[in-house]
Design an enzyme around this catalytic site. Structure first.
Site, PDB file in Angstrom:
ATOM      1  N   ASP A  41       1.353  -8.156  19.965  1.00 60.38           N
ATOM      2  CA  ASP A  41       1.021  -6.974  19.149  1.00 60.38           C
ATOM      3  C   ASP A  41      -0.401  -6.514  19.479  1.00 60.38           C
ATOM      4  O   ASP A  41      -1.344  -7.310  19.446  1.00 60.38           O
ATOM      5  CB  ASP A  41       1.134  -7.327  17.658  1.00 60.38           C
ATOM      6  CG  ASP A  41       1.233  -6.086  16.775  1.00 60.38           C
ATOM      7  OD1 ASP A  41       0.466  -5.130  17.004  1.00 60.38           O
ATOM      8  OD2 ASP A  41       2.078  -6.078  15.862  1.00 60.38           O
ATOM      9  N   SER A  82       3.063  -0.518  14.195  1.00 64.75           N
ATOM     10  CA  SER A  82       3.954  -1.578  14.676  1.00 64.75           C
ATOM     11  C   SER A  82       5.384  -1.438  14.151  1.00 64.75           C
ATOM     12  O   SER A  82       6.306  -1.996  14.738  1.00 64.75           O
ATOM     13  CB  SER A  82       3.410  -2.948  14.277  1.00 64.75           C
ATOM     14  OG  SER A  82       2.209  -3.192  14.962  1.00 64.75           O
ATOM     15  N   THR A 135       6.660  -6.119  12.848  1.00 60.60           N
ATOM     16  CA  THR A 135       7.309  -6.396  14.144  1.00 60.60           C
ATOM     17  C   THR A 135       8.572  -7.239  13.988  1.00 60.60           C
ATOM     18  O   THR A 135       9.659  -6.790  14.378  1.00 60.60           O
ATOM     19  CB  THR A 135       6.312  -7.021  15.139  1.00 60.60           C
ATOM     20  OG1 THR A 135       5.109  -6.253  15.128  1.00 60.60           O
ATOM     21  CG2 THR A 135       6.874  -7.088  16.539  1.00 60.60           C
ATOM     22  N   GLU A 252       6.520 -13.247  18.742  1.00 61.35           N
ATOM     23  CA  GLU A 252       5.388 -12.313  18.680  1.00 61.35           C
ATOM     24  C   GLU A 252       4.032 -12.999  18.510  1.00 61.35           C
ATOM     25  O   GLU A 252       3.855 -13.828  17.619  1.00 61.35           O
ATOM     26  CB  GLU A 252       5.575 -11.347  17.491  1.00 61.35           C
ATOM     27  CG  GLU A 252       4.494 -10.276  17.446  1.00 61.35           C
ATOM     28  CD  GLU A 252       4.313  -9.605  16.085  1.00 61.35           C
ATOM     29  OE1 GLU A 252       4.708 -10.186  15.062  1.00 61.35           O
ATOM     30  OE2 GLU A 252       3.749  -8.495  16.071  1.00 61.35           O
ATOM     31  N   ASP A 257      -3.360  -8.123  17.563  1.00 62.26           N
ATOM     32  CA  ASP A 257      -3.568  -6.842  16.868  1.00 62.26           C
ATOM     33  C   ASP A 257      -4.597  -6.963  15.739  1.00 62.26           C
ATOM     34  O   ASP A 257      -5.479  -6.112  15.602  1.00 62.26           O
ATOM     35  CB  ASP A 257      -2.219  -6.375  16.306  1.00 62.26           C
ATOM     36  CG  ASP A 257      -2.342  -5.191  15.369  1.00 62.26           C
ATOM     37  OD1 ASP A 257      -2.632  -4.091  15.852  1.00 62.26           O
ATOM     38  OD2 ASP A 257      -2.147  -5.385  14.146  1.00 62.26           O
ATOM     39  N   HIS A 261      -8.125  -4.938  15.143  1.00 58.05           N
ATOM     40  CA  HIS A 261      -8.523  -4.200  13.930  1.00 58.05           C
ATOM     41  C   HIS A 261      -9.883  -4.695  13.421  1.00 58.05           C
ATOM     42  O   HIS A 261     -10.672  -3.916  12.902  1.00 58.05           O
ATOM     43  CB  HIS A 261      -7.485  -4.377  12.819  1.00 58.05           C
ATOM     44  CG  HIS A 261      -6.230  -3.585  13.027  1.00 58.05           C
ATOM     45  ND1 HIS A 261      -6.187  -2.215  12.918  1.00 58.05           N
ATOM     46  CD2 HIS A 261      -4.973  -3.979  13.337  1.00 58.05           C
ATOM     47  CE1 HIS A 261      -4.950  -1.794  13.145  1.00 58.05           C
ATOM     48  NE2 HIS A 261      -4.193  -2.842  13.402  1.00 58.05           N
ATOM     49  N   ASP A 299       3.520  -3.540  21.498  1.00 62.25           N
ATOM     50  CA  ASP A 299       3.997  -2.376  20.749  1.00 62.25           C
ATOM     51  C   ASP A 299       3.025  -1.198  20.870  1.00 62.25           C
ATOM     52  O   ASP A 299       3.399  -0.047  20.713  1.00 62.25           O
ATOM     53  CB  ASP A 299       4.270  -2.746  19.286  1.00 62.25           C
ATOM     54  CG  ASP A 299       3.146  -3.538  18.637  1.00 62.25           C
ATOM     55  OD1 ASP A 299       2.137  -3.850  19.322  1.00 62.25           O
ATOM     56  OD2 ASP A 299       3.265  -3.846  17.452  1.00 62.25           O
ATOM     57  N   HIS A 300       1.751  -1.523  21.150  1.00 59.02           N
ATOM     58  CA  HIS A 300       0.689  -0.520  21.317  1.00 59.02           C
ATOM     59  C   HIS A 300      -0.582  -1.272  21.625  1.00 59.02           C
ATOM     60  O   HIS A 300      -0.611  -2.512  21.548  1.00 59.02           O
ATOM     61  CB  HIS A 300       0.509   0.305  20.033  1.00 59.02           C
ATOM     62  CG  HIS A 300       0.314  -0.558  18.828  1.00 59.02           C
ATOM     63  ND1 HIS A 300      -0.850  -1.258  18.582  1.00 59.02           N
ATOM     64  CD2 HIS A 300       1.184  -0.919  17.840  1.00 59.02           C
ATOM     65  CE1 HIS A 300      -0.698  -1.974  17.492  1.00 59.02           C
ATOM     66  NE2 HIS A 300       0.524  -1.809  17.021  1.00 59.02           N
TER      67      HIS A 300
HETATM   68 MG    MG Z   1       3.181  -7.244  14.620  1.00 62.86          MG
HETATM   69 ZN    ZN Z   2      -2.173  -2.965  14.069  1.00 62.85          ZN
END
Ligand code: MG
Ligand code: ZN
Length: 374
Positions: A41, A82, A135, A252, A257, A261, A299-300
Protein backbone atom coordinates in the site's frame (compact mmCIF):
# COMPACT_ATOMS: atom_id res chain seq x y z
CA UNK A 1 11.31 -33.68 -47.79
CA UNK A 2 13.26 -31.48 -45.45
CA UNK A 3 10.13 -29.46 -44.80
CA UNK A 4 8.17 -32.63 -44.03
CA UNK A 5 10.84 -33.83 -41.63
CA UNK A 6 10.83 -30.54 -39.74
CA UNK A 7 7.02 -30.51 -39.59
CA UNK A 8 7.03 -34.00 -38.06
CA UNK A 9 9.76 -33.00 -35.66
CA UNK A 10 7.75 -29.93 -34.65
CA UNK A 11 4.60 -31.97 -34.06
CA UNK A 12 6.53 -34.44 -31.86
CA UNK A 13 8.10 -31.53 -29.95
CA UNK A 14 4.71 -29.96 -29.38
CA UNK A 15 3.35 -33.28 -28.16
CA UNK A 16 6.26 -33.78 -25.75
CA UNK A 17 5.93 -30.22 -24.52
CA UNK A 18 2.21 -30.61 -23.91
CA UNK A 19 2.75 -33.72 -21.79
CA UNK A 20 4.96 -31.92 -19.29
CA UNK A 21 4.08 -28.25 -19.43
CA UNK A 22 1.19 -26.49 -17.71
CA UNK A 23 -1.90 -25.97 -19.87
CA UNK A 24 -1.27 -23.61 -22.80
CA UNK A 25 -3.76 -20.81 -23.52
CA UNK A 26 -4.61 -19.68 -27.03
CA UNK A 27 -2.93 -16.31 -26.48
CA UNK A 28 0.37 -18.07 -25.79
CA UNK A 29 0.27 -17.54 -22.04
CA UNK A 30 0.30 -20.36 -19.55
CA UNK A 31 -2.60 -20.98 -17.20
CA UNK A 32 -1.69 -20.48 -13.54
CA UNK A 33 -3.35 -22.74 -11.00
CA UNK A 34 -2.71 -20.39 -8.07
CA UNK A 35 -2.47 -16.61 -7.86
CA UNK A 36 -0.70 -14.59 -5.17
CA UNK A 37 -1.33 -10.84 -5.28
CA UNK A 38 1.00 -8.80 -3.09
CA UNK A 39 -0.04 -5.20 -2.50
CA UNK A 40 2.41 -2.74 -1.03
CA UNK A 41 0.00 0.00 0.00
CA UNK A 42 1.40 3.38 -1.01
CA UNK A 43 4.46 1.85 -2.68
CA UNK A 44 5.65 3.95 -5.60
CA UNK A 45 8.91 3.63 -7.48
CA UNK A 46 10.87 5.75 -4.98
CA UNK A 47 9.67 3.54 -2.11
CA UNK A 48 10.78 0.42 -4.02
CA UNK A 49 14.08 2.13 -4.91
CA UNK A 50 14.71 2.65 -1.19
CA UNK A 51 15.17 -1.13 -0.83
CA UNK A 52 18.13 -0.91 -3.23
CA UNK A 53 19.87 1.68 -1.01
CA UNK A 54 18.84 0.64 2.49
CA UNK A 55 18.36 -3.14 2.48
CA UNK A 56 21.45 -5.06 3.60
CA UNK A 57 20.53 -8.31 1.80
CA UNK A 58 19.56 -8.89 -1.87
CA UNK A 59 16.38 -7.12 -2.99
CA UNK A 60 13.60 -9.47 -4.07
CA UNK A 61 11.97 -6.89 -6.35
CA UNK A 62 15.05 -7.44 -8.56
CA UNK A 63 13.97 -11.05 -9.25
CA UNK A 64 11.20 -10.11 -11.70
CA UNK A 65 11.49 -10.14 -15.50
CA UNK A 66 7.98 -8.86 -16.29
CA UNK A 67 7.17 -5.32 -15.24
CA UNK A 68 4.37 -2.90 -16.06
CA UNK A 69 2.94 0.40 -14.87
CA UNK A 70 -0.61 1.15 -13.80
CA UNK A 71 -2.64 4.32 -13.68
CA UNK A 72 -4.38 4.37 -10.33
CA UNK A 73 -6.98 7.19 -10.59
CA UNK A 74 -10.45 6.38 -9.25
CA UNK A 75 -13.66 6.98 -11.20
CA UNK A 76 -14.13 10.48 -9.82
CA UNK A 77 -10.69 11.68 -8.74
CA UNK A 78 -7.17 11.82 -10.17
CA UNK A 79 -5.82 10.67 -6.82
CA UNK A 80 -7.32 7.42 -5.58
CA UNK A 81 -7.70 6.12 -2.06
CA UNK A 82 -7.10 2.50 -1.06
CA UNK A 83 -10.79 1.56 -1.21
CA UNK A 84 -11.36 2.57 -4.85
CA UNK A 85 -8.04 1.06 -5.91
CA UNK A 86 -8.62 -2.09 -3.85
CA UNK A 87 -11.97 -2.44 -5.59
CA UNK A 88 -10.27 -1.90 -8.97
CA UNK A 89 -8.02 -4.91 -8.22
CA UNK A 90 -10.72 -7.08 -6.64
CA UNK A 91 -13.64 -6.29 -8.97
CA UNK A 92 -12.12 -4.81 -12.16
CA UNK A 93 -14.11 -1.57 -12.14
CA UNK A 94 -13.28 2.04 -11.35
CA UNK A 95 -15.38 3.39 -8.50
CA UNK A 96 -15.48 6.37 -6.14
CA UNK A 97 -12.97 6.94 -3.32
CA UNK A 98 -14.20 5.16 -0.19
CA UNK A 99 -16.16 2.45 -2.06
CA UNK A 100 -15.57 -1.17 -1.02
CA UNK A 101 -16.78 -3.66 -3.63
CA UNK A 102 -19.54 -1.39 -4.95
CA UNK A 103 -19.98 0.63 -8.15
CA UNK A 104 -20.34 4.37 -8.61
CA UNK A 105 -24.12 3.85 -8.38
CA UNK A 106 -23.57 1.94 -5.09
CA UNK A 107 -24.69 -1.41 -6.54
CA UNK A 108 -22.63 -4.46 -5.53
CA UNK A 109 -19.83 -5.77 -7.71
CA UNK A 110 -18.78 -9.43 -7.80
CA UNK A 111 -15.24 -9.77 -6.53
CA UNK A 112 -12.35 -12.05 -7.42
CA UNK A 113 -12.71 -14.24 -4.32
CA UNK A 114 -16.41 -14.83 -5.03
CA UNK A 115 -15.59 -15.76 -8.63
CA UNK A 116 -12.61 -17.96 -7.73
CA UNK A 117 -14.51 -19.80 -4.99
CA UNK A 118 -16.96 -21.03 -7.64
CA UNK A 119 -14.00 -22.94 -9.08
CA UNK A 120 -13.14 -24.55 -5.70
CA UNK A 121 -10.24 -22.12 -5.27
CA UNK A 122 -9.22 -21.59 -1.62
CA UNK A 123 -9.02 -17.95 -0.53
CA UNK A 124 -6.57 -16.22 1.81
CA UNK A 125 -6.05 -12.63 2.99
CA UNK A 126 -3.14 -11.28 5.04
CA UNK A 127 -2.55 -7.66 6.07
CA UNK A 128 -0.54 -5.65 8.59
CA UNK A 129 -3.57 -3.37 9.06
CA UNK A 130 -6.88 -4.46 10.49
CA UNK A 131 -8.33 -7.20 8.27
CA UNK A 132 -11.34 -4.88 7.89
CA UNK A 133 -9.19 -2.04 6.47
CA UNK A 134 -9.87 -0.84 2.91
CA UNK A 135 -7.40 -3.02 0.99
CA UNK A 136 -8.25 -6.47 2.44
CA UNK A 137 -11.94 -5.49 2.81
CA UNK A 138 -12.19 -4.94 -0.96
CA UNK A 139 -11.60 -8.67 -1.43
CA UNK A 140 -14.57 -9.91 0.65
CA UNK A 141 -16.90 -7.07 1.61
CA UNK A 142 -19.39 -4.74 -0.08
CA UNK A 143 -20.05 -1.47 1.74
CA UNK A 144 -20.67 2.10 0.65
CA UNK A 145 -17.83 3.51 2.75
CA UNK A 146 -14.52 2.12 4.01
CA UNK A 147 -15.12 3.56 7.48
CA UNK A 148 -17.96 1.05 8.05
CA UNK A 149 -15.46 -1.40 9.57
CA UNK A 150 -17.97 -3.09 11.87
CA UNK A 151 -20.20 -3.78 8.87
CA UNK A 152 -17.16 -5.05 6.95
CA UNK A 153 -16.28 -7.42 9.83
CA UNK A 154 -19.86 -8.68 9.82
CA UNK A 155 -19.42 -9.83 6.22
CA UNK A 156 -16.37 -11.99 7.01
CA UNK A 157 -18.11 -15.08 8.51
CA UNK A 158 -20.14 -15.78 5.36
CA UNK A 159 -17.45 -14.63 2.90
CA UNK A 160 -15.45 -17.01 0.70
CA UNK A 161 -12.32 -16.49 2.81
CA UNK A 162 -10.67 -19.69 4.13
CA UNK A 163 -7.65 -18.11 5.85
CA UNK A 164 -7.05 -14.62 7.14
CA UNK A 165 -4.40 -12.97 9.31
CA UNK A 166 -4.07 -9.39 10.50
CA UNK A 167 -5.37 -7.00 13.14
CA UNK A 168 -8.85 -5.66 13.84
CA UNK A 169 -10.07 -7.70 16.82
CA UNK A 170 -12.14 -4.76 18.11
CA UNK A 171 -14.37 -4.78 15.01
CA UNK A 172 -15.28 -8.42 15.77
CA UNK A 173 -15.40 -8.39 19.55
CA UNK A 174 -15.89 -4.91 21.04
CA UNK A 175 -18.63 -3.72 18.73
CA UNK A 176 -21.16 -0.95 19.21
CA UNK A 177 -24.00 -3.46 18.59
CA UNK A 178 -22.62 -5.88 21.22
CA UNK A 179 -22.55 -8.80 18.75
CA UNK A 180 -19.63 -11.20 19.23
CA UNK A 181 -18.53 -12.04 15.71
CA UNK A 182 -15.87 -14.43 16.97
CA UNK A 183 -18.53 -17.00 17.83
CA UNK A 184 -20.19 -16.35 14.49
CA UNK A 185 -16.87 -17.00 12.75
CA UNK A 186 -16.51 -20.21 14.76
CA UNK A 187 -19.98 -21.40 13.81
CA UNK A 188 -18.93 -20.82 10.20
CA UNK A 189 -16.06 -23.31 10.58
CA UNK A 190 -13.32 -20.84 11.47
CA UNK A 191 -10.76 -21.53 14.14
CA UNK A 192 -9.92 -18.08 15.54
CA UNK A 193 -6.62 -17.30 17.20
CA UNK A 194 -5.98 -13.95 18.90
CA UNK A 195 -2.59 -14.73 20.45
CA UNK A 196 -0.09 -15.36 17.67
CA UNK A 197 0.73 -17.46 14.62
CA UNK A 198 0.60 -21.14 15.59
CA UNK A 199 2.74 -23.91 14.09
CA UNK A 200 1.17 -25.11 10.85
CA UNK A 201 0.57 -28.58 12.29
CA UNK A 202 -1.69 -27.04 14.92
CA UNK A 203 -3.93 -25.33 12.36
CA UNK A 204 -3.71 -27.70 9.39
CA UNK A 205 -6.76 -29.79 10.18
CA UNK A 206 -9.06 -26.79 10.57
CA UNK A 207 -11.59 -26.10 7.83
CA UNK A 208 -10.83 -22.37 8.04
CA UNK A 209 -8.32 -20.35 10.02
CA UNK A 210 -8.45 -16.73 11.18
CA UNK A 211 -5.84 -14.73 13.10
CA UNK A 212 -6.81 -11.45 14.74
CA UNK A 213 -3.58 -10.42 16.42
CA UNK A 214 -4.15 -6.76 17.31
CA UNK A 215 -6.98 -4.58 18.53
CA UNK A 216 -6.77 -2.45 15.36
CA UNK A 217 -3.71 -2.30 13.05
CA UNK A 218 -0.74 -4.59 13.73
CA UNK A 219 2.26 -2.95 15.45
CA UNK A 220 4.95 -1.30 13.32
CA UNK A 221 8.16 -3.17 12.52
CA UNK A 222 9.86 -0.36 14.51
CA UNK A 223 7.80 -1.50 17.51
CA UNK A 224 7.29 -5.23 17.91
CA UNK A 225 5.77 -6.83 14.80
CA UNK A 226 8.78 -8.97 13.87
CA UNK A 227 8.35 -11.20 10.83
CA UNK A 228 4.55 -11.49 11.02
CA UNK A 229 3.95 -10.55 7.36
CA UNK A 230 6.35 -13.03 5.71
CA UNK A 231 5.44 -15.77 8.21
CA UNK A 232 1.67 -15.31 7.92
CA UNK A 233 2.02 -15.25 4.13
CA UNK A 234 3.98 -18.51 4.14
CA UNK A 235 1.46 -20.12 6.49
CA UNK A 236 -1.41 -18.92 4.30
CA UNK A 237 0.19 -20.61 1.27
CA UNK A 238 0.77 -23.86 3.18
CA UNK A 239 -2.73 -23.83 4.66
CA UNK A 240 -4.55 -23.01 1.40
CA UNK A 241 -2.45 -25.36 -0.72
CA UNK A 242 -3.19 -28.45 1.43
CA UNK A 243 -4.07 -31.46 -0.72
CA UNK A 244 -2.74 -29.48 -3.70
CA UNK A 245 -5.87 -27.28 -3.81
CA UNK A 246 -5.76 -24.21 -6.11
CA UNK A 247 -5.68 -20.95 -4.18
CA UNK A 248 -5.82 -17.16 -4.36
CA UNK A 249 -3.92 -15.18 -1.73
CA UNK A 250 -3.81 -11.41 -1.28
CA UNK A 251 -1.14 -10.28 1.14
CA UNK A 252 -0.66 -6.60 1.95
CA UNK A 253 2.16 -4.50 3.34
CA UNK A 254 -0.39 -2.04 4.70
CA UNK A 255 1.83 0.30 6.65
CA UNK A 256 4.16 1.49 3.88
CA UNK A 257 1.22 3.81 3.21
CA UNK A 258 0.86 4.84 6.85
CA UNK A 259 4.56 5.75 6.99
CA UNK A 260 4.05 7.87 3.88
CA UNK A 261 1.14 9.71 5.52
CA UNK A 262 3.35 10.28 8.58
CA UNK A 263 6.27 11.47 6.37
CA UNK A 264 8.41 9.13 8.48
CA UNK A 265 11.16 7.62 6.34
CA UNK A 266 12.60 5.10 8.86
CA UNK A 267 9.07 3.73 9.33
CA UNK A 268 8.60 3.57 5.56
CA UNK A 269 11.92 1.86 4.83
CA UNK A 270 11.52 -0.80 7.56
CA UNK A 271 7.97 -1.62 6.36
CA UNK A 272 9.18 -1.72 2.74
CA UNK A 273 12.01 -4.12 3.60
CA UNK A 274 9.52 -6.35 5.46
CA UNK A 275 7.34 -6.37 2.33
CA UNK A 276 10.37 -7.21 0.18
CA UNK A 277 11.13 -10.16 2.49
CA UNK A 278 7.55 -11.33 1.95
CA UNK A 279 8.04 -11.08 -1.82
CA UNK A 280 11.12 -13.28 -1.40
CA UNK A 281 9.20 -16.00 0.48
CA UNK A 282 6.45 -15.95 -2.14
CA UNK A 283 8.90 -16.16 -5.06
CA UNK A 284 10.76 -19.04 -3.37
CA UNK A 285 7.46 -20.94 -3.26
CA UNK A 286 6.40 -19.95 -6.80
CA UNK A 287 9.76 -20.93 -8.33
CA UNK A 288 9.44 -24.43 -6.88
CA UNK A 289 5.72 -24.75 -7.53
CA UNK A 290 5.75 -23.70 -11.21
CA UNK A 291 1.96 -23.22 -11.34
CA UNK A 292 1.66 -20.01 -9.34
CA UNK A 293 1.30 -16.53 -10.80
CA UNK A 294 2.74 -13.84 -8.51
CA UNK A 295 1.71 -10.22 -9.04
CA UNK A 296 3.26 -7.50 -6.89
CA UNK A 297 1.91 -3.99 -7.12
CA UNK A 298 0.64 -0.98 -5.18
CA UNK A 299 -2.74 0.67 -4.96
CA UNK A 300 -1.16 4.15 -5.28
CA UNK A 301 1.88 6.12 -4.17
CA UNK A 302 1.82 7.84 -0.75
CA UNK A 303 3.74 10.86 0.47
CA UNK A 304 5.29 12.03 -2.81
CA UNK A 305 8.36 10.26 -1.51
CA UNK A 306 11.75 10.93 -3.13
CA UNK A 307 15.28 9.70 -2.55
CA UNK A 308 16.70 13.21 -2.55
CA UNK A 309 20.25 14.11 -1.56
CA UNK A 310 20.95 15.78 1.76
CA UNK A 311 20.97 19.57 1.61
CA UNK A 312 24.13 21.44 2.53
CA UNK A 313 25.21 25.09 2.51
CA UNK A 314 28.49 25.99 0.80
CA UNK A 315 30.97 28.73 1.82
CA UNK A 316 29.02 31.38 -0.10
CA UNK A 317 25.85 30.46 1.80
CA UNK A 318 24.17 28.76 -1.20
CA UNK A 319 22.04 25.64 -0.62
CA UNK A 320 23.16 22.57 -2.57
CA UNK A 321 21.94 19.00 -2.66
CA UNK A 322 24.53 16.35 -1.90
CA UNK A 323 24.93 13.57 -4.49
CA UNK A 324 26.65 11.27 -2.04
CA UNK A 325 24.35 11.37 1.00
CA UNK A 326 20.67 10.45 0.71
CA UNK A 327 18.02 12.17 2.74
CA UNK A 328 14.57 10.87 1.78
CA UNK A 329 11.92 13.58 1.56
CA UNK A 330 8.15 13.82 1.16
CA UNK A 331 6.07 16.33 -0.80
CA UNK A 332 2.60 15.56 0.65
CA UNK A 333 0.89 14.02 3.68
CA UNK A 334 -1.53 12.31 1.30
CA UNK A 335 -1.43 10.07 -1.76
CA UNK A 336 -0.12 11.11 -5.18
CA UNK A 337 -1.31 10.38 -8.73
CA UNK A 338 2.00 8.85 -9.92
CA UNK A 339 1.79 5.64 -11.94
CA UNK A 340 2.91 2.65 -9.86
CA UNK A 341 4.81 -0.47 -10.95
CA UNK A 342 3.45 -4.01 -11.39
CA UNK A 343 5.86 -6.95 -11.16
CA UNK A 344 4.81 -10.41 -12.32
CA UNK A 345 6.31 -13.89 -12.14
CA UNK A 346 5.09 -17.31 -13.21
CA UNK A 347 2.64 -18.63 -15.81
CA UNK A 348 1.17 -15.70 -17.75
CA UNK A 349 3.49 -13.11 -16.19
CA UNK A 350 4.29 -11.52 -19.58
CA UNK A 351 0.66 -10.36 -19.78
CA UNK A 352 1.49 -7.81 -17.08
CA UNK A 353 4.07 -5.99 -19.24
CA UNK A 354 3.02 -2.56 -20.49
CA UNK A 355 1.17 0.51 -19.26
CA UNK A 356 -2.50 0.11 -18.33
CA UNK A 357 -5.29 0.96 -15.87
CA UNK A 358 -5.33 -0.63 -12.37
CA UNK A 359 -8.60 -2.42 -13.25
CA UNK A 360 -6.66 -4.47 -15.82
CA UNK A 361 -4.88 -6.33 -13.01
CA UNK A 362 -8.23 -7.98 -12.22
CA UNK A 363 -9.05 -8.66 -15.89
CA UNK A 364 -5.63 -10.15 -16.60
CA UNK A 365 -5.91 -12.51 -13.60
CA UNK A 366 -9.39 -13.59 -14.74
CA UNK A 367 -8.25 -14.03 -18.35
CA UNK A 368 -5.31 -16.21 -17.32
CA UNK A 369 -7.06 -18.35 -14.70
CA UNK A 370 -10.48 -18.64 -16.31
CA UNK A 371 -12.03 -17.96 -12.89
CA UNK A 372 -14.58 -15.59 -14.46
CA UNK A 373 -16.81 -18.15 -16.15
CA UNK A 374 -18.31 -21.35 -14.81
MG1 MG B 1 -4.21 -0.77 2.64
ZN1 ZN C 1 -3.17 6.02 2.40
Amino acid sequence: MNKFFYSCFFVVLCFLYDCTAPKQKTNGSLTPKNVILLIGDGTGLSQISAAFYYKKSPVNYARFQHIGLIKTSSSEQDITDSAASGTAFSCGEKTYNGAIGVRDDQSELTNLTELAAQHAVKIGLVATSSITHATPASFYAHVLDRDMQEEIAQQMPRSKVDFFAGGGLKFFKDRSDGINLLSELESNNFNIDTLGLQPLDAVKSNTKQGYLLAHDGMPKILESRGDFLPQATVQAIQFLHQNDAPFFLMSEGSQIDWAGHDNFSDYLITELIDFDETIGKVLDFAEKDGETLVVVTADHETGGFTLAGENYINKEGKVYSSYSRLEPKFSTKGHSAALVPVFAFGPGAELFNGVYENTEVFHKIIELTGWGGM
